[in-house]
Design a protein around this motif. Structure first.
Motif, PDB file in Angstrom:
ATOM      1  N   TRP A 120       3.589  31.499  32.215  1.00 45.32           N
ATOM      2  CA  TRP A 120       4.604  30.499  31.921  1.00 45.32           C
ATOM      3  C   TRP A 120       4.053  29.431  30.973  1.00 45.32           C
ATOM      4  CZ3 TRP A 120       5.646  25.266  33.344  1.00 45.32           C
ATOM      5  CH2 TRP A 120       6.985  24.890  33.135  1.00 45.32           C
ATOM      6  N   PHE A 121       2.805  29.059  31.160  1.00 45.71           N
ATOM      7  CA  PHE A 121       2.204  28.019  30.324  1.00 45.71           C
ATOM      8  C   PHE A 121       1.821  28.528  28.936  1.00 45.71           C
ATOM      9  CE2 PHE A 121       1.085  25.315  34.120  1.00 45.71           C
ATOM     10  CZ  PHE A 121       1.779  24.214  33.673  1.00 45.71           C
ATOM     11  N   SER A 122       1.722  29.847  28.778  1.00 45.31           N
ATOM     12  CA  SER A 122       1.245  30.381  27.503  1.00 45.31           C
ATOM     13  C   SER A 122       2.160  29.977  26.357  1.00 45.31           C
ATOM     14  CB  SER A 122       1.139  31.896  27.578  1.00 45.31           C
ATOM     15  OG  SER A 122       2.427  32.463  27.586  1.00 45.31           O
ATOM     16  N   GLY A 123       3.444  29.741  26.669  1.00 46.83           N
ATOM     17  CA  GLY A 123       4.389  29.312  25.643  1.00 46.83           C
ATOM     18  C   GLY A 123       4.002  27.998  24.999  1.00 46.83           C
ATOM     19  N   THR A 124       3.404  27.099  25.792  1.00 44.84           N
ATOM     20  CA  THR A 124       2.967  25.810  25.240  1.00 44.84           C
ATOM     21  C   THR A 124       1.550  25.893  24.688  1.00 44.84           C
ATOM     22  OG1 THR A 124       2.927  25.298  27.590  1.00 44.84           O
ATOM     23  CG2 THR A 124       4.151  23.790  26.181  1.00 44.84           C
ATOM     24  N   VAL A 125       0.750  26.736  25.323  1.00 47.90           N
ATOM     25  CA  VAL A 125      -0.662  26.781  24.948  1.00 47.90           C
ATOM     26  C   VAL A 125      -0.853  27.395  23.561  1.00 47.90           C
ATOM     27  CG1 VAL A 125      -2.858  27.857  25.534  1.00 47.90           C
ATOM     28  CG2 VAL A 125      -1.508  26.793  27.313  1.00 47.90           C
ATOM     29  N   THR A 126      -0.121  28.475  23.296  1.00 51.01           N
ATOM     30  CA  THR A 126      -0.326  29.201  22.040  1.00 51.01           C
ATOM     31  C   THR A 126      -0.065  28.349  20.791  1.00 51.01           C
ATOM     32  OG1 THR A 126       0.338  31.161  23.254  1.00 51.01           O
ATOM     33  CG2 THR A 126       0.208  31.366  20.884  1.00 51.01           C
ATOM     34  N   PRO A 127       1.070  27.596  20.713  1.00 51.42           N
ATOM     35  CA  PRO A 127       1.272  26.782  19.513  1.00 51.42           C
ATOM     36  C   PRO A 127       0.179  25.745  19.284  1.00 51.42           C
ATOM     37  CG  PRO A 127       3.273  26.888  20.809  1.00 51.42           C
ATOM     38  CD  PRO A 127       2.210  27.493  21.630  1.00 51.42           C
ATOM     39  N   VAL A 128      -0.316  25.170  20.375  1.00 51.81           N
ATOM     40  CA  VAL A 128      -1.367  24.161  20.218  1.00 51.81           C
ATOM     41  C   VAL A 128      -2.655  24.798  19.718  1.00 51.81           C
ATOM     42  CG1 VAL A 128      -2.713  22.385  21.387  1.00 51.81           C
ATOM     43  CG2 VAL A 128      -0.339  22.714  21.987  1.00 51.81           C
TER      44      VAL A 128
ATOM     45  N   GLY B  59      -8.086  14.683  21.129  1.00 53.84           N
ATOM     46  CA  GLY B  59      -9.260  15.102  21.888  1.00 53.84           C
ATOM     47  C   GLY B  59      -9.164  16.564  22.282  1.00 53.84           C
ATOM     48  N   LEU B  60      -7.968  16.957  22.700  1.00 53.16           N
ATOM     49  CA  LEU B  60      -7.742  18.355  23.099  1.00 53.16           C
ATOM     50  C   LEU B  60      -7.935  19.282  21.911  1.00 53.16           C
ATOM     51  CD1 LEU B  60      -6.756  20.252  25.379  1.00 53.16           C
ATOM     52  CD2 LEU B  60      -4.473  19.942  24.498  1.00 53.16           C
ATOM     53  N   LEU B  61      -7.385  18.875  20.742  1.00 51.68           N
ATOM     54  CA  LEU B  61      -7.533  19.713  19.549  1.00 51.68           C
ATOM     55  C   LEU B  61      -9.008  19.879  19.187  1.00 51.68           C
ATOM     56  CD1 LEU B  61      -4.708  18.716  17.050  1.00 51.68           C
ATOM     57  CD2 LEU B  61      -4.826  20.646  18.586  1.00 51.68           C
ATOM     58  N   LEU B  62      -9.762  18.779  19.262  1.00 55.40           N
ATOM     59  CA  LEU B  62     -11.194  18.866  18.958  1.00 55.40           C
ATOM     60  C   LEU B  62     -11.907  19.754  19.975  1.00 55.40           C
ATOM     61  CD1 LEU B  62     -12.031  15.181  18.038  1.00 55.40           C
ATOM     62  CD2 LEU B  62     -12.189  17.150  16.538  1.00 55.40           C
ATOM     63  N   GLN B  63     -11.400  19.725  21.197  1.00 61.42           N
ATOM     64  CA  GLN B  63     -12.036  20.502  22.252  1.00 61.42           C
ATOM     65  C   GLN B  63     -11.771  21.991  22.125  1.00 61.42           C
ATOM     66  OE1 GLN B  63     -13.620  18.399  25.051  1.00 61.42           O
ATOM     67  NE2 GLN B  63     -14.765  20.259  24.752  1.00 61.42           N
TER      68      GLN B  63
ATOM     69  N   ILE C  45      -4.825  19.888  32.572  1.00 62.29           N
ATOM     70  CA  ILE C  45      -4.280  20.274  31.266  1.00 62.29           C
ATOM     71  C   ILE C  45      -5.326  21.062  30.474  1.00 62.29           C
ATOM     72  CG2 ILE C  45      -3.497  19.369  29.032  1.00 62.29           C
ATOM     73  CD1 ILE C  45      -2.093  17.138  30.624  1.00 62.29           C
ATOM     74  N   LEU C  46      -6.561  20.583  30.508  1.00 66.84           N
ATOM     75  CA  LEU C  46      -7.629  21.313  29.817  1.00 66.84           C
ATOM     76  C   LEU C  46      -7.832  22.693  30.441  1.00 66.84           C
ATOM     77  CD1 LEU C  46      -9.679  21.214  27.573  1.00 66.84           C
ATOM     78  CD2 LEU C  46     -11.316  20.244  29.137  1.00 66.84           C
ATOM     79  N   ASP C  47      -7.685  22.761  31.749  1.00 66.48           N
ATOM     80  CA  ASP C  47      -7.794  24.054  32.434  1.00 66.48           C
ATOM     81  C   ASP C  47      -6.746  25.028  31.930  1.00 66.48           C
ATOM     82  OD1 ASP C  47      -9.902  24.118  34.286  1.00 66.48           O
ATOM     83  OD2 ASP C  47      -8.866  22.663  35.519  1.00 66.48           O
ATOM     84  N   ILE C  48      -5.526  24.499  31.750  1.00 65.89           N
ATOM     85  CA  ILE C  48      -4.433  25.342  31.272  1.00 65.89           C
ATOM     86  C   ILE C  48      -4.750  25.859  29.875  1.00 65.89           C
ATOM     87  CG2 ILE C  48      -2.029  25.266  30.499  1.00 65.89           C
ATOM     88  CD1 ILE C  48      -1.586  23.318  32.913  1.00 65.89           C
ATOM     89  N   PHE C  49      -5.313  24.993  29.035  1.00 69.99           N
ATOM     90  CA  PHE C  49      -5.640  25.423  27.676  1.00 69.99           C
ATOM     91  C   PHE C  49      -6.856  26.329  27.648  1.00 69.99           C
ATOM     92  CE2 PHE C  49      -2.627  22.244  26.592  1.00 69.99           C
ATOM     93  CZ  PHE C  49      -2.056  22.737  25.443  1.00 69.99           C
TER      94      PHE C  49
END
Lengths: 268, 155
Positions: free
Chosen positions: A27-35, B16-20, B62-66
């Motif tokens: 579900w989160f992949s939709g937001t994660v991928t664009p970033v 910060g997230l982008l740099l990470q 949030i970082l975990d999700i990324f």
């Protein structure tokens, strides 16, 4: 406040031992991928600068690429002949059908935050028919396999990850081994190689196709060193992957389909 | 900008997230400073009553999700670091830049120790460079980051 830390630890335990959080991940992949794609902005800038500066040299590049294409096509012709010859010979042997591989081009959009885990994010997902366990190649050899498929991206585990092992064989004599990743992009190790096995430094390892995960016959690595281990009945064999595991930006996703005329069919 | 609204916090954390998550060379990746943790700590320092352990925990999640690995891993590191810092916050206020950089070394080291230790739950690999390298680079990055952020959000 410390409760939150326990909550996080509990979450980690759940995630490490069960599959319950997988839907959340998808579900989160939709937001994660664009970033992740956004984080590639230096590459875009590079592309734009390249576009502006190199329009002059484009013709030259084109010329070079045409020559390269010609050479590759010539090679492919020979391959086609060899392939058909192989098919005929296999037919004579009543061997099983040959597999044909279809490929899909994918681009790297992200890598693992943790340098110890060798996973990458690629920009092809469910909508392109990517499936779990699909093999990934670059121009030089096998890179890894897809482990999680999202809507428009997927996560892949590289062969050098310390959790990864794959069946390989020596292309010269067909001896089978298991190549394990050890967390180093430039090195794999072969497990349980007995001193009597016939291997030499410089042997090419190809995927053996056992385990039905990887297609057979793709190059995996070169043997770089063979050393005895003290107190162990086995040898320590190091392999250098042929694929540029930490460099390749474009890669191919391979899927197999059975080739047109099945061999040995009149026998049955 | 006195009240450092959510907007600015969000923007800095996003950068910060982008740099990470920005993909870099595999060797350099070991030495990547913990940008997101440092920016989180910046806001925790600045306004501990508003941005506390819960805030750090949320950023960690949030970082975990990324990161796409096991959820909760960075949340543990972030919230524990924030917890320690809030306990020590009275003392830290009097630190100069050098002492703060030194402090950051230990905070990032603690974060690395926690995240690497909990990753042993699912991946049996341990690396000393992965433990220490981000702490060293973070200690060097912290003064620059602090001066930069202070310049923007004029203190």
């Amino acid at each position: 406040m410390l409760i939150l830390i326990f909550v996080a630890f509990f979450l980690l335990l759940i995630d490490a031992t069960t599959q319950w959080l997988k839907p959340v991940r998808i579900w989160f992949s939709g937001t994660v991928t664009p970033v992740h794609s956004l984080a590639l902005f230096p590459n875009w800038a590079d592309g734009v600068i390249d576009d502006i500066s190199s329009s002059l040299s484009l013709k030259e590049k084109n010329k070079l690429q045409n020559i390269e294409l010609l050479i590759l096509k010539a090679r492919l012709q020979k391959m086609a002949e060899l392939s058909s010859e192989n098919l005929r010979l296999r037919n004579l042997l009543h061997a099983s059908e040959l597999l044909q591989n279809n490929v899909l081009v994918a681009e790297l959009i992200g890598q693992s935050l943790d340098p110890l885990s060798h996973t990458i994010l690629i920009n092809r997902g469910e909508d392109y028919g990517v499936f779990k366990g699909q093999a990934i190649l670059d121009s030089e050899g096998l890179m890894g396999q897809v482990i999680e498929v999202y809507k428009s991206s997927s996560k892949a585990l590289l062969i050098s990850d310390s959790l990864h092992a794959m069946p390989v064989k020596i292309s010269r004599n067909g001896m089978r081994f298991v190549a394990e990743g050890n967390g180093n992009f430039r090195n794999l190790t072969l497990r349980y190689v007995s001193p009597s096995s016939e291997i030499i430094v410089g042997d090419l390892l190809v995927s053996s196709g056992l385990g039905k995960r990887y297609p057979a016959g793709y190059p995996v690595g070169w043997i770089t060193s063979i050393n005895p281990i003290k107190g162990s009945p086995y040898l320590n064999v190091n392999v250098k992957p042929t694929a540029q595991l930490d460099r390749s930006r474009y890669m191919l996703l391979v899927s197999q389909s059975i080739e047109k005329f099945k061999v040995g069919q009149d026998e049955k | 900008m006195k009240n450092n609204g959510f907007f600015y916090v969000g923007i800095t954390l996003f950068f910060g997230l982008l740099l990470q998550i920005f993909p870099i060379n595999s060797v350099t990746a070991f030495w990547r400073p913990q940008f997101l943790l440092m920016i989180t700590i910046y806001w925790v320092f600045k306004n501990p009553s508003q941005y506390g352990v819960g805030f750090a925990w949320l950023i960690g999640i949030i970082l975990d999700i990324f990161a796409g690995e096991m959820y909760g891993r960075y949340a543990i590191g972030f919230s524990f670091c924030a917890y320690i810092l809030i306990i020590l916050s009275k003392r830290i206020q009097h630190f100069n830049l050098l002492h703060q950089a030194l402090l950051m070394f230990f905070v990032v080291l603690l974060n690395q120790l926690l995240t690497l230790s909990v990753s042993l739950l699912y991946r049996p690999s341990w690396d000393l460079v992965a433990l220490i390298a981000p702490a060293i680079t973070s200690a060097f990055t912290w003064p620059i980051l602090l001066l930069f952020l202070n310049k923007i959000f004029n203190r």
